[in-house]
Design a protein around this motif. Structure first.
Motif, PDB file in Angstrom:
ATOM      1  N   GLU A 101     -29.653 -39.859 -66.800  1.00  0.00           N
ATOM      2  CA  GLU A 101     -28.567 -40.731 -66.363  1.00  0.00           C
ATOM      3  C   GLU A 101     -28.632 -40.944 -64.859  1.00  0.00           C
ATOM      4  O   GLU A 101     -29.513 -40.402 -64.193  1.00  0.00           O
ATOM      5  CB  GLU A 101     -27.210 -40.149 -66.760  1.00  0.00           C
ATOM      6  CG  GLU A 101     -26.884 -38.827 -66.086  1.00  0.00           C
ATOM      7  CD  GLU A 101     -25.504 -38.309 -66.446  1.00  0.00           C
ATOM      8  OE1 GLU A 101     -24.879 -38.840 -67.364  1.00  0.00           O
ATOM      9  OE2 GLU A 101     -25.055 -37.373 -65.792  1.00  0.00           O
ATOM     10  N   LYS A 102     -27.708 -41.732 -64.362  1.00  0.00           N
ATOM     11  CA  LYS A 102     -27.600 -41.981 -62.922  1.00  0.00           C
ATOM     12  C   LYS A 102     -28.908 -42.505 -62.335  1.00  0.00           C
ATOM     13  O   LYS A 102     -29.358 -42.073 -61.299  1.00  0.00           O
ATOM     14  CB  LYS A 102     -27.136 -40.730 -62.186  1.00  0.00           C
ATOM     15  CG  LYS A 102     -25.785 -40.223 -62.637  1.00  0.00           C
ATOM     16  CD  LYS A 102     -25.427 -38.930 -61.945  1.00  0.00           C
ATOM     17  CE  LYS A 102     -24.125 -38.404 -62.529  1.00  0.00           C
ATOM     18  NZ  LYS A 102     -23.843 -37.045 -62.144  1.00  0.00           N
ATOM     19  N   GLY A 103     -29.564 -43.402 -63.050  1.00  0.00           N
ATOM     20  CA  GLY A 103     -30.792 -44.000 -62.547  1.00  0.00           C
ATOM     21  C   GLY A 103     -32.020 -43.126 -62.695  1.00  0.00           C
ATOM     22  O   GLY A 103     -33.091 -43.459 -62.185  1.00  0.00           O
ATOM     23  N   HIS A 127     -33.109 -32.505 -61.145  1.00  0.00           N
ATOM     24  CA  HIS A 127     -32.362 -32.910 -62.345  1.00  0.00           C
ATOM     25  C   HIS A 127     -31.413 -31.789 -62.771  1.00  0.00           C
ATOM     26  O   HIS A 127     -30.233 -32.026 -63.046  1.00  0.00           O
ATOM     27  CB  HIS A 127     -33.358 -33.244 -63.464  1.00  0.00           C
ATOM     28  CG  HIS A 127     -32.748 -33.659 -64.756  1.00  0.00           C
ATOM     29  ND1 HIS A 127     -32.462 -32.762 -65.749  1.00  0.00           N
ATOM     30  CD2 HIS A 127     -32.386 -34.877 -65.229  1.00  0.00           C
ATOM     31  CE1 HIS A 127     -31.945 -33.404 -66.791  1.00  0.00           C
ATOM     32  NE2 HIS A 127     -31.895 -34.687 -66.489  1.00  0.00           N
ATOM     33  N   LEU A 166     -28.511 -31.484 -60.345  1.00  0.00           N
ATOM     34  CA  LEU A 166     -27.570 -32.592 -60.494  1.00  0.00           C
ATOM     35  C   LEU A 166     -26.637 -32.398 -61.689  1.00  0.00           C
ATOM     36  O   LEU A 166     -25.440 -32.675 -61.618  1.00  0.00           O
ATOM     37  CB  LEU A 166     -28.309 -33.922 -60.668  1.00  0.00           C
ATOM     38  CG  LEU A 166     -28.830 -34.596 -59.420  1.00  0.00           C
ATOM     39  CD1 LEU A 166     -29.673 -35.813 -59.794  1.00  0.00           C
ATOM     40  CD2 LEU A 166     -27.686 -35.005 -58.511  1.00  0.00           C
ATOM     41  N   LEU A 167     -27.204 -31.931 -62.790  1.00  0.00           N
ATOM     42  CA  LEU A 167     -26.421 -31.794 -64.016  1.00  0.00           C
ATOM     43  C   LEU A 167     -25.693 -30.471 -64.137  1.00  0.00           C
ATOM     44  O   LEU A 167     -24.618 -30.403 -64.730  1.00  0.00           O
ATOM     45  CB  LEU A 167     -27.315 -32.008 -65.233  1.00  0.00           C
ATOM     46  CG  LEU A 167     -27.887 -33.421 -65.363  1.00  0.00           C
ATOM     47  CD1 LEU A 167     -28.835 -33.514 -66.535  1.00  0.00           C
ATOM     48  CD2 LEU A 167     -26.791 -34.467 -65.494  1.00  0.00           C
TER      49      LEU A 167
END
Length: 150
Positions: free
Chosen positions: A34-36, A142, A145-146
């Protein structure tokens, strides 16, 4: 000497990849893109497994591995334990395959054309270490971020 260095780099970064996959607090986050972000960590992990088993395992170690590259980016929700098992097998395959090489083999032409022009085994193995490190960094980012930055 270079073979020993390459073995250490592959071992180091594949072990780091293993740790990154285990560090995800929520296993389902491995498969979120997600998010690009174009690819999930799970898909990048599958991609690295396929890449190394093809270009080192099959081409150098003659393992007979058959790659299904499109599945590396389309499969979802593979259990973390299965990813880890495939990573562990890949670590063994890379180690065993590199052990078949002599220093003089590094100067030979890599057996298949991967880039626009022919490359030596040495050049291609160095390329594979940087490819692994590149995707390892993506997976680390990643995860943070998550899962958060702790």
């Amino acid at each position: 000497m270079l073979i020993d260095t390459l073995q250490k780099l592959f071992e180091r970064d594949l072990q780091k990849l293993r740790i990154e996959i285990l560090l995800y607090k929520h296993e389902e986050n491995l498969w979120i893109a997600e998010k690009g972000i174009a690819n999930s960590a799970g898909n990048l992990c599958l991609h690295l497994i396929g890449n190394l088993n093809t270009y080192i395992g099959d081409e150098i170690g003659k393992t007979g591995y058959i790659r299904h590259r499109e599945l590396e980016f389309s499969l979802r929700d593979i259990p973390r334990a299965e990813l880890i098992r495939h990573l562990d097998d890949t670590i063994t395959t890379v180690r065993d395959s590199l052990n078949t090489l002599s220093e003089s083999d590094l100067y030979k032409e890599y057996p298949i054309l991967v880039f626009d022009q022919k490359a030596s085994v040495m050049y291609f193995l160095v390329h594979l270490t940087t490819h692994l490190a590149y995707h390892l960094g993506q997976i680390n980012y990643h995860r943070r971020l998550l899962d958060g930055w702790d």
